[in-house]
Design a protein around this motif. Sequence first.
Motif, short mmCIF file in Angstrom:
data_model
loop_
_atom_site.label_atom_id
_atom_site.label_comp_id
_atom_site.label_asym_id
_atom_site.label_seq_id
_atom_site.Cartn_x
_atom_site.Cartn_y
_atom_site.Cartn_z
N GLN B 34 0.84 -1.33 0.16
CA GLN B 34 -0.21 -0.13 -0.16
C GLN B 34 1.08 1.36 -0.04
N ALA B 35 1.82 1.22 0.88
CA ALA B 35 2.73 2.45 0.69
C ALA B 35 3.25 2.75 -0.44
N LYS B 37 2.07 1.74 -3.45
CA LYS B 37 1.04 2.04 -4.13
C LYS B 37 0.79 3.72 -4.15
N TYR B 38 0.98 4.23 -2.70
CA TYR B 38 0.77 5.49 -2.47
C TYR B 38 1.88 6.33 -3.20
#
Lengths: 263, 130
Positions: B34-35, B37-38
């Motif tokens: 997720q990080a 992706k961010y």
Amino acid sequence: MIKTLPALFEEFINTSGLNYHAIKLSKNKFLGFAFNEQEIIDMIKKSGLENSQIVNIYFAQTELQEYYKQNQNSVISIKNKQYTLIDNIIVQIPKSLQSTQIENLDISIIALSKYKIPINFSSKYISIGSSYILSGVFLLFTLFNITQISYNYYNSLNNIPTKIKQFKRSVNLPTTMLQTKSIIKSMENISYKQKRLRETLAKIFSLKYQAGVYLLNCSIKNKQLTLEYVNGDINKIKILLSKSYKISKIVKLKNSVRVEIKL
Amino acid sequence: MIKNIHMKLLIFSSLLCLISVFVLQQSKTALNVQAEKYNNTIVIAEEYTRLKNLWDESKDIHQKLTNISKRLNVKNITIKKTKKLLKITVQESSLVKMDSFINRVLNESFIIESLSITKNKVQLEIRYKQ
């Protein structure tokens, strides 16, 4: 009470390696036991029984009390060994003094009391206290990990996706990455084409006055560049332009030379 | 089979600990994904914004062309608007002014669809709608 037992037994036996157990008989009266736990465990092993088959272990001293209340002074035989009660203590009768008047006692009929011996079947390498401490440490570590796991999953499933959504909204990004990447690709194409167009024009214009060729007209449309040179030497023009471009057509007109270049 | 409660507790707690370590690794991986992706979103957004700002000036094109012609004192300029294009025709006898006009136009980030330069005339088509 158990702490004082070793001192009490020291007088009579070698107390090294022994375990102790005390049973309260009345207010200030206790029955103390000294036993070798490892011997009991070894005997169980020798008998072929598994530790899991042993529910509890009892002392004959406590379990035969009720029997001897009703059968005082009797001599009982259990597995070819004779026992009797002397001064309220169950003793084994030596072989040389064994009686002929015996009662063959079936111990399975004896109702067991609440006085179990605490035997530790666990490994001799780790004590009960250490195993509890280790368990505590593992559980604390597990709790710590669970907190981390909750934090990580909260962030990855909730916090960060929300941040991404908010960020996309703040910069007016399209809703999907596919759309965004597609737009970026098309703009990169535009950038490339426009840059190429400007580079080409810059080069063409720089050739304007070179070697006696004078550019009269220039047009560019749909990857096609059309140039018209006034009174130019067709070969000279061809040499000049073919260095950098692919000439698709070069025609000598009445007063000019028309060149078509595929970009 | 172990009978004693403390051994059972030790085995249970150690198993639980092992499982929690494994799940923690999984959760760290999920968090890293997720990080990343961010971070990727930020990078892509920066590129998107840069390109959009560069090539999406649909509102300013007309104004910029007017300003260029005013600055160079090019009087004979017509701008026609079609569905997606601005068709500009400039007629100017001064070659110097013509040259300057063409240079200024090429220096702007206009999406030039076509360009025609003759002795006294420049015709160009600029895309204003994507």
